[in-house]
Design an enzyme around this catalytic site. Structure first.
Site, PDB file in Angstrom:
ATOM      1  N   ARG A  68      31.048 -96.625 -77.556  1.00  0.00           N
ATOM      2  CA  ARG A  68      32.119 -96.234 -76.523  1.00  0.00           C
ATOM      3  C   ARG A  68      32.344 -96.956 -75.374  1.00  0.00           C
ATOM      4  O   ARG A  68      31.714 -97.305 -74.701  1.00  0.00           O
ATOM      5  CB  ARG A  68      31.881 -94.719 -76.380  1.00  0.00           C
ATOM      6  CG  ARG A  68      31.922 -93.643 -77.306  1.00  0.00           C
ATOM      7  CD  ARG A  68      32.993 -93.715 -78.296  1.00  0.00           C
ATOM      8  NE  ARG A  68      34.263 -93.640 -77.754  1.00  0.00           N
ATOM      9  CZ  ARG A  68      35.005 -92.371 -77.353  1.00  0.00           C
ATOM     10  NH1 ARG A  68      34.352 -91.289 -77.781  1.00  0.00           N
ATOM     11  NH2 ARG A  68      36.146 -92.195 -76.984  1.00  0.00           N
ATOM     12  N   ASP A 234      38.024 -81.834 -73.955  1.00  0.00           N
ATOM     13  CA  ASP A 234      38.960 -82.197 -75.095  1.00  0.00           C
ATOM     14  C   ASP A 234      38.633 -81.447 -76.324  1.00  0.00           C
ATOM     15  O   ASP A 234      38.169 -82.013 -77.308  1.00  0.00           O
ATOM     16  CB  ASP A 234      38.861 -83.692 -75.517  1.00  0.00           C
ATOM     17  CG  ASP A 234      40.180 -84.346 -76.042  1.00  0.00           C
ATOM     18  OD1 ASP A 234      40.976 -83.330 -76.417  1.00  0.00           O
ATOM     19  OD2 ASP A 234      40.220 -85.302 -76.376  1.00  0.00           O
TER      20      ASP A 234
END
Length: 365
Positions: A68, A234
């Site tokens: 990431r 999220d």
């Protein structure tokens, strides 16, 4: 979103250059190692970016990895800050202090030099993810084709993830996720969203609808938000890898924060409704009996003993937060010449009709 507009570009970086630089960096962490099979997935996000690769080494810590990478600061980023150490630390905490399945994190690189921005590397978990493009509520994907019983299994397991996350991770060990500012955790959370909105519209057209939604939040403000917990941030099924219909990895922790439980629950409820409403608007049935608000609330109460409250506030807050993100993405598309900015900026928010209905109090009628 892809049903109504060109898919926004997700990177401005050169994959071949990233591969070369990643291989060089990997050799500093694992002498003699090489990165092989480096790919950028088509589903790459609009915030941080993902690289998939394997490690060629006699004793690799993992054979399949995911990286990431913080967004390129020169690429009109979706968020103003990408705190990769915070995400890395969150994933380690959740792995150590709960039974939530999160990928094992391997390395954190805070120096932007090797790849142009900070990043971390984790083990890659195989499985399948409910798609965003086209959304899983449309016909033609594995979740839509599943039986009602299979989707109910997935729903129950997913709500169970939230319940265990909120109950198991000790609050005192998650204090690094406390947002700055004054007041309780909910006030700080909303204040941070206001600041994000101001950043999004700096020098650009403001959104009367989003500002009306902030005003409506104040009218609906909970009397007692309760003790905060570690929120995933999220919390939606598109950020979960499933083996069959059971979760095997929970992804994307960049929005994690301390907040009331209902912040996560409201996001889960609303993000499904967003996809469902979009699907219905394009003439399909969608999945009206999946991830229903009443069932999510009931399941969560059964698992935790905490009955969700003030959910009109929290679903409006989720729709508002999503609206600010969508506004930023639309302005980003305009920056790259992919769309034109209309006279009414509210129309850049794909769910402006449902957000307006929530502000007016008619959405859940």
């Amino acid at each position: 979103m892809a049903a109504t507009a060109p898919r926004p570009r997700t990177t401005t970086r050169d994959p071949e250059e990233l591969t070369r630089r990643l291989t060089a960096w990997l050799g500093t962490r694992l002498p003699g190692a090489g990165a092989v099979g480096v790919t950028v997935p088509e589903s790459n996000g609009l915030s941080s970016e993902t690289l998939l690769f394997g490690i060629e080494h006699p004793q690799p810590p993992a054979h399949a990895c995911a990286l990431r990478l913080a967004a390129d600061p020169a690429a009109y980023t979706v968020f103003p800050v990408y705190d990769m150490p915070r995400q890395y630390r969150t994933m380690r905490l959740v792995a150590e202090r709960s039974d939530i399945p999160v990928p094992k994190v391997l390395w954190l690189e805070e120096d932007p030099g090797p790849l142009g921005a900070p990043f971390f590397v984790m083990e890659r978990v195989e499985g399948r993810v409910p798609p965003d493009v086209m959304p899983y509520t449309y016909e033609g994907n594995w979740l839509h084709a599943a039986s009602d019983e299979q989707r109910e299994r997935l729903e129950a397991a997913t709500v169970g993830l939230l319940a265990r996350l909120h109950d198991q991770v000790p609050l005192k060990e998650a204090q690094f996720l406390e947002l700055p500012g004054e007041g309780d955790a909910l006030r700080r959370h909303v204040t941070a969203q206001r600041a994000y909105y101001e950043w999004v519209v700096d020098g650009l057209a403001r959104s009367p609808l989003i500002e009306a939604a902030f005003e409506r939040l104040e009218e609906l403000w909970p009397r007692d938000p309760g003790t905060p917990v570690l929120n995933w941030g999220d919390a939606r099924i598109g950020n979960i890898v499933y083996d069959g219909f059971e979760p095997t990895a929970v992804l994307d922790w960049e929005m994690a924060a301390l907040a009331p439980r209902e912040v996560d629950l409201g996001w889960t409820v609303y993000l499904h409704r967003f996809f469902h409403d979009l699907t219905v608007a394009f003439g399909q049935r969608g999945l009206p009996d999946f991830l229903r608000r009443d069932r999510i609330e009931a399941r969560y109460a059964d698992l935790t003993g905490h009955t969700p409250r003030d959910m009109d506030f929290y679903t409006l807050y989720a729709a508002l937060r999503h609206g600010v993100v969508m506004l930023r993405i639309a302005y980003r598309q305009a920056y790259f010449g992919e769309v034109a900015v209309p006279a009414d900026p509210d129309t850049l928010i794909l769910h402006h009709d449902s957000l307006r209905a929530m502000v007016q109090g008619s959405y859940w009628d």
